[in-house]
Each structure stands twice: as structure tokens, then as C-alpha cells.
Design an enzyme around this catalytic site. Sequence first.
Site, PDB file in Angstrom:
ATOM      1  N   ASP A  13       0.805  -1.224   0.000  1.00 42.45           N
ATOM      2  CA  ASP A  13       0.000   0.000   0.000  1.00 42.45           C
ATOM      3  C   ASP A  13       0.839   1.275   0.000  1.00 42.45           C
ATOM      4  OD1 ASP A  13      -2.220  -1.685   0.139  1.00 42.45           O
ATOM      5  OD2 ASP A  13      -2.195  -1.680   2.332  1.00 42.45           O
ATOM      6  N   LYS A  16       1.742   2.113  -5.125  1.00 41.61           N
ATOM      7  CA  LYS A  16       2.283   1.539  -6.373  1.00 41.61           C
ATOM      8  C   LYS A  16       1.362   1.825  -7.558  1.00 41.61           C
ATOM      9  CE  LYS A  16       2.296  -2.487  -4.307  1.00 41.61           C
ATOM     10  NZ  LYS A  16       2.007  -2.097  -2.916  1.00 41.61           N
ATOM     11  N   ASN A  38      -5.343 -10.286  -3.626  1.00 47.50           N
ATOM     12  CA  ASN A  38      -5.043  -9.700  -2.311  1.00 47.50           C
ATOM     13  C   ASN A  38      -4.584  -8.251  -2.480  1.00 47.50           C
ATOM     14  OD1 ASN A  38      -2.731 -10.664  -3.592  1.00 47.50           O
ATOM     15  ND2 ASN A  38      -1.721 -11.384  -1.731  1.00 47.50           N
ATOM     16  N   GLY A  40      -4.579  -4.377  -3.757  1.00 48.41           N
ATOM     17  CA  GLY A  40      -5.579  -3.342  -4.033  1.00 48.41           C
ATOM     18  C   GLY A  40      -4.802  -2.110  -4.449  1.00 48.41           C
ATOM     19  N   HIS A  41      -4.762  -1.854  -5.757  1.00 53.07           N
ATOM     20  CA  HIS A  41      -3.966  -0.737  -6.275  1.00 53.07           C
ATOM     21  C   HIS A  41      -4.916   0.370  -6.728  1.00 53.07           C
ATOM     22  CE1 HIS A  41      -0.309  -3.564  -7.154  1.00 53.07           C
ATOM     23  NE2 HIS A  41      -0.699  -3.576  -5.899  1.00 53.07           N
ATOM     24  N   GLN A 222       1.879  -6.150  -3.207  1.00 48.26           N
ATOM     25  CA  GLN A 222       2.335  -6.254  -1.804  1.00 48.26           C
ATOM     26  C   GLN A 222       3.621  -5.429  -1.607  1.00 48.26           C
ATOM     27  OE1 GLN A 222       1.286  -9.606  -3.324  1.00 48.26           O
ATOM     28  NE2 GLN A 222      -0.622  -8.631  -2.750  1.00 48.26           N
TER      29      GLN A 222
HETATM   30  P1  GDP Z   1      -0.840   0.308  -3.550  1.00 49.16           P
HETATM   31  O1  GDP Z   1      -1.430  -0.975  -3.072  1.00 49.16           O
HETATM   32  O2  GDP Z   1       0.622   0.384  -3.299  1.00 49.16           O
HETATM   33  O3  GDP Z   1      -1.184   0.622  -4.979  1.00 49.16           O
HETATM   34  O4  GDP Z   1      -1.499   1.456  -2.657  1.00 49.16           O
HETATM   35  P2  GDP Z   1      -3.046   1.573  -2.246  1.00 49.16           P
HETATM   36  O5  GDP Z   1      -3.820   1.980  -3.437  1.00 49.16           O
HETATM   37  O6  GDP Z   1      -3.489   0.378  -1.515  1.00 49.16           O
HETATM   38  O7  GDP Z   1      -2.977   2.717  -1.167  1.00 49.16           O
HETATM   39  C1  GDP Z   1      -2.467   3.983  -1.468  1.00 49.16           C
HETATM   40  C2  GDP Z   1      -3.564   5.020  -1.163  1.00 49.16           C
HETATM   41  O8  GDP Z   1      -3.002   6.303  -1.121  1.00 49.16           O
HETATM   42  C3  GDP Z   1      -4.628   5.091  -2.244  1.00 49.16           C
HETATM   43  O9  GDP Z   1      -5.835   5.477  -1.655  1.00 49.16           O
HETATM   44  C4  GDP Z   1      -4.123   6.198  -3.168  1.00 49.16           C
HETATM   45  O10 GDP Z   1      -5.159   6.848  -3.892  1.00 49.16           O
HETATM   46  C5  GDP Z   1      -3.506   7.138  -2.173  1.00 49.16           C
HETATM   47  N1  GDP Z   1      -2.336   7.891  -2.644  1.00 49.16           N
HETATM   48  C6  GDP Z   1      -1.353   7.519  -3.494  1.00 49.16           C
HETATM   49  N2  GDP Z   1      -0.405   8.479  -3.562  1.00 49.16           N
HETATM   50  C7  GDP Z   1      -0.812   9.463  -2.732  1.00 49.16           C
HETATM   51  C8  GDP Z   1      -0.238  10.707  -2.326  1.00 49.16           C
HETATM   52  O11 GDP Z   1       0.842  11.102  -2.735  1.00 49.16           O
HETATM   53  N3  GDP Z   1      -0.944  11.453  -1.423  1.00 49.16           N
HETATM   54  C9  GDP Z   1      -2.135  11.042  -0.912  1.00 49.16           C
HETATM   55  N4  GDP Z   1      -2.740  11.839  -0.027  1.00 49.16           N
HETATM   56  N5  GDP Z   1      -2.712   9.877  -1.257  1.00 49.16           N
HETATM   57  C10 GDP Z   1      -2.035   9.104  -2.141  1.00 49.16           C
HETATM   58  P1  IMO Z   2      -0.982  -4.220  -2.205  1.00 47.62           P
HETATM   59  O1  IMO Z   2      -0.522  -4.787  -3.526  1.00 47.62           O
HETATM   60  C1  IMO Z   2      -0.948  -4.588   2.134  1.00 47.62           C
HETATM   61  C2  IMO Z   2      -0.981  -8.658   3.750  1.00 47.62           C
HETATM   62  C3  IMO Z   2      -2.207  -9.109   4.513  1.00 47.62           C
HETATM   63  C4  IMO Z   2      -1.566 -10.061   5.501  1.00 47.62           C
HETATM   64  C5  IMO Z   2      -0.463 -10.728   4.678  1.00 47.62           C
HETATM   65  C6  IMO Z   2      -0.874 -12.065   4.098  1.00 47.62           C
HETATM   66  O2  IMO Z   2      -2.260  -3.493  -2.265  1.00 47.62           O
HETATM   67  O3  IMO Z   2       0.125  -3.436  -1.574  1.00 47.62           O
HETATM   68  P2  IMO Z   2      -2.448 -12.755   2.067  1.00 47.62           P
HETATM   69  O4  IMO Z   2      -3.895 -12.480   1.815  1.00 47.62           O
HETATM   70  O5  IMO Z   2      -1.543 -12.215   1.021  1.00 47.62           O
HETATM   71  O6  IMO Z   2      -2.167 -14.185   2.366  1.00 47.62           O
HETATM   72  O7  IMO Z   2      -2.126 -11.972   3.428  1.00 47.62           O
HETATM   73  O8  IMO Z   2      -0.176  -9.817   3.630  1.00 47.62           O
HETATM   74  N1  IMO Z   2      -1.247  -8.147   2.373  1.00 47.62           N
HETATM   75  C7  IMO Z   2      -1.180  -6.854   2.042  1.00 47.62           C
HETATM   76  N2  IMO Z   2      -0.964  -5.765   2.794  1.00 47.62           N
HETATM   77  N3  IMO Z   2      -1.096  -4.473   0.794  1.00 47.62           N
HETATM   78  C8  IMO Z   2      -1.278  -5.564   0.027  1.00 47.62           C
HETATM   79  O9  IMO Z   2      -1.292  -5.523  -1.315  1.00 47.62           O
HETATM   80  C9  IMO Z   2      -1.373  -6.823   0.650  1.00 47.62           C
HETATM   81  N4  IMO Z   2      -1.583  -8.079   0.200  1.00 47.62           N
HETATM   82  C10 IMO Z   2      -1.483  -8.885   1.275  1.00 47.62           C
HETATM   83  O10 IMO Z   2      -2.866  -8.042   5.133  1.00 47.62           O
HETATM   84  O11 IMO Z   2      -0.934  -9.314   6.511  1.00 47.62           O
HETATM   85 MG    MG Z   3      -2.940  -1.640  -1.794  1.00 50.14          MG
END
Ligand code: GDP
Ligand code: IMO
Ligand code: MG
Length: 423
Positions: A13, A16, A38, A40-41, A222
Amino acid sequence: MPVTIIVGTQWGDEGKGKIVDQISKNINIVARYQGGANAGHTIIVDEKEVVLHLIPSGIFHPHVTCVIGNGVVLDPVALMEEIKMIESLGVKIGNRLRISHNAHLIMPYHKLLDSLREQSSTKIGTTGRGIGPAYIDKYMRTGIRVVDLLDRNTLREKLISNLEEKNKLLKNIYSTKELDVEEIIRTYQDFDKKIDSYVTDTSQFLNNELRKGKKVLAEGAQGSLLDVDHGTYPFVTSSNPTSGGACTGLGIPPTSVTKIIGIVKAYSTRVGNGPFPTELENKIGEKLRSIGHEFGATTGRPRRCGWLDIFSLNYSLKINGVDEIALTKLDVLSSFEEILICTGYKVNGKMIANFPTDIRTLDNAKPIFTSFKGWRDDITGIKKFILLPKECRKYIRAIEKLTNTKITFVSVGPRRSQTIIRK
Ligand code: GDP
Ligand code: IMO
Ligand code: MG
């Protein structure tokens, strides 16, 4: 043969999705190499927040082809929902999606076993998407692959043999209801028509395209500290998000990789259980969660929050071979009077030399912090590094110095336009 790998350097998270979407404008192919639904981008498309779980984050650029590689564990149910969601936004997928015939499938029993294991043994805090059990079958050599979906007889045979074993597990170990073979066959055998046009030998495709000089972005899911080999085992996922995983997960040679970009969130978060030395279980942590909207993009769970941990980051940068950093969510720190960075750990009163991945040591690790003065100005509209507040630039430069790595992207908001590019 230019391949750029994007890796999460923390516990996932890091942002990416946003960075992959941003970089994709100069890329031909974006390919996912591990994990499954698993992930969530999040990407903001025309002011709408979109969360992708399986389809690579380049899909919103009409010139980009997206690949789901052999290293991914594919849930066809989640895939169909995602395709529908993307098309409902008016985005044409057509032949821009290629799925590896060798990718393993997530079956209903994988999801069920995932949640049953969580109730009965060490609680990892998984996403419940069936990831661990699907990779178990892959390495047990009993898994069902995408190619098997295309032949109804093979699918039936493999399902029957898998269910024989899984039903024994469900009944005898977990004392729960057995699954009906025919029902799963009915649901899954329909996927052949739906998925057929996307399925191909993606390794062959990627290698051919690379030979033609096409630019490929390998999108990690991840984060490195969740890597099954290099993370905080057993509190990890069941794949290799680190850069090495890109070659095996896509079937491309290491010599094709020309750049590795590490995504670093300006602070730390973790969702699920496991050690987190810089975690803030107090008002500051709550403030980070609330300003940063730190709730899981896949499960909605609140993310645990803490200060940036340079000690674990340097470990991560090293094992990935990160060339440059994209620093994200810097805007979230804007109203903090003081910002801390962890530069090392003390264990039993002594500074330790290297990041320990053994959880017993990590549980006893006391983070050592350096303090930085915060800034109050809103930075979400700033387009140039030089226009950032002085304290903010100081924070960025300190991270560069402590990691000995250049920060080439500074993300100051979730939208594409909210990115400062420093080349
Ligand atoms: P990922 O799994 O690495 O793609 O990240 P996630 O999407 O799970 O979580 C990142 C969260 O931060 C999402 O809600 C994005 O929309 C948000 N986000 C990404 N870059 C920025 C930033 O520079 N500032 C803020 N405030 N939010 C951001
Ligand atoms: P993105 O790509 C954050 C964590 C779960 C748990 C561990 C194992 O959005 O960054 P799993 O379901 O993979 O067997 O769970 O890994 N986990 C993540 N945490 N971002 C993710 O993906 C994750 N995918 C799995 O919360 O701790
Ligand atoms: Mg994510």
C-alpha cells in the site's frame, strides 16, 4: 531490452498503483508478476477512485497492453468482476489484456481454507483471498492452471482429484461442510469462453516484444517486507514481491531489467498482523490513519500506522537493488509539528547492524529516531521541488542521504497531476 520493475519497499500500500499509472504513459506493456486479488492498487481516473486487484495499473492508458504473468494466482471470479468494472467506465480492454496460460487458479476451496486456517492456527491477518492455499497447491504440484480451464475434461479431472483431498480436509480437520464437485465444475467450466481470448504464452509474448524494443513495466504487488523469503515470516504473503520475483513471475531474463524503482510511503503502514517496530498506537498514529485515509483498499481494514523506518527500508532497497525512489503521500505529513525517522534498532540495549527478519528479534527491537521539524503549508498543488516548504525539502533530502538513493518522484496527492518529477 528495457524492463523497469516497480516494487513496494515496505508492507504494501505504498502507492504503487498511482505511480505505475503515472509512469505508464511512456510504457508499452505493464505486467503483474506475483500475488493475486489480495492486492488493491488505487488509481484516480477522471476524478473517480478505482481499485485494481488483478489487472495491471496501466490499463487506463489506451496504448498499454497489460499482462497477468505466470507468477500470479488468478481468481477468475474476481477477474470477471474487474473486467466488468473497467468496461463500465467506458474503457475498452479488447486485446490489451494477456493472461499467462501457466498462471495458477484460485478455487473456492482456497478461499475457504484461507479463512479456516486463520481461525485455527497463527493468525496472519490475511486478506482471505485464498492466496496461501493456492500457492501451496502450486508448489505441491496439484494446482489447476489457466490452461486447464480451456479443456473441460482436464478441468473436471483435476477438480475431482483436488476436491477428494480438500473435502477430507474440510470434514476431518476443520469439521465443516464438504464442497460439491459438480457445482464448482458448473461455475468454473463457463470461464473457458470468457477467458479464452486473453490466454496466451505471456513469457513468449514479453520476450518477443522486448526484442522489438518495447518498454515493459513489471508491477509488483504487496511489499518487500511481506516477501515469503525476505519478509517478516510468518507474517508475510505467499509470493516474492521483491524484484527477483519479476523474472520468474514473468519468464523474462534478469539481463532484461534496466531499472528498479522502489515505492516508499513517507511514513509506514501495515495491515494484518506481525512486527512493526515504528508503529504508533496513539493519537499520532490515529492522525496519520485519518489524514492518509489508511484503510485497506481490498478489505477495508484500518491500517496500522507509524513513522518512516529507514533501517528496514535500507534492507529493502538492498535486496531489491533499487536504483531510484518514488516517495509517496508526503502531503499527509503536512500538519505534523515534528516528524520522526527511525534510523536503527536497539536489541537488548545494543544497536544492531542489520535488519532482522526473525520475529523474536523484531519483537524486541526498539527503534532509534531522528527528529525533523514539520511544515504547515498545503503541498498538494505544488509542481516543482524548489517550491516545497524548506522543512519538507529537508525531509526529502534526509531520506536521500540516509538511503543513499535518489528520489525521482515525489507524490503529493492521489491524482496523476500531483506528482513532482525530479530527473
Ligand atoms: P498500492 O497498493 O501500493 O497501490 O497502494 P493503495 O492503493 O493500496 O494505497 C495507497 C492510497 O493512497 C490510495 O488510496 C491512493 O489513492 C492514495 N495515494 C497515493 N499516492 C498518494 C499521495 O501522494 N498522497 C495522498 N494523499 N494519497 C495518495
Ligand atoms: P498491495 O498490492 C498490504 C498482507 C495481509 C496479511 C499478509 C498475508 O495493495 O500493496 P495474504 O492475503 O496475502 O495471504 O495476506 O499480507 N497483504 C497486504 N498488505 N497491501 C497488500 O497488497 C497486501 N496483500 C497482502 O494483510 O498481513
Ligand atoms: Mg494496496
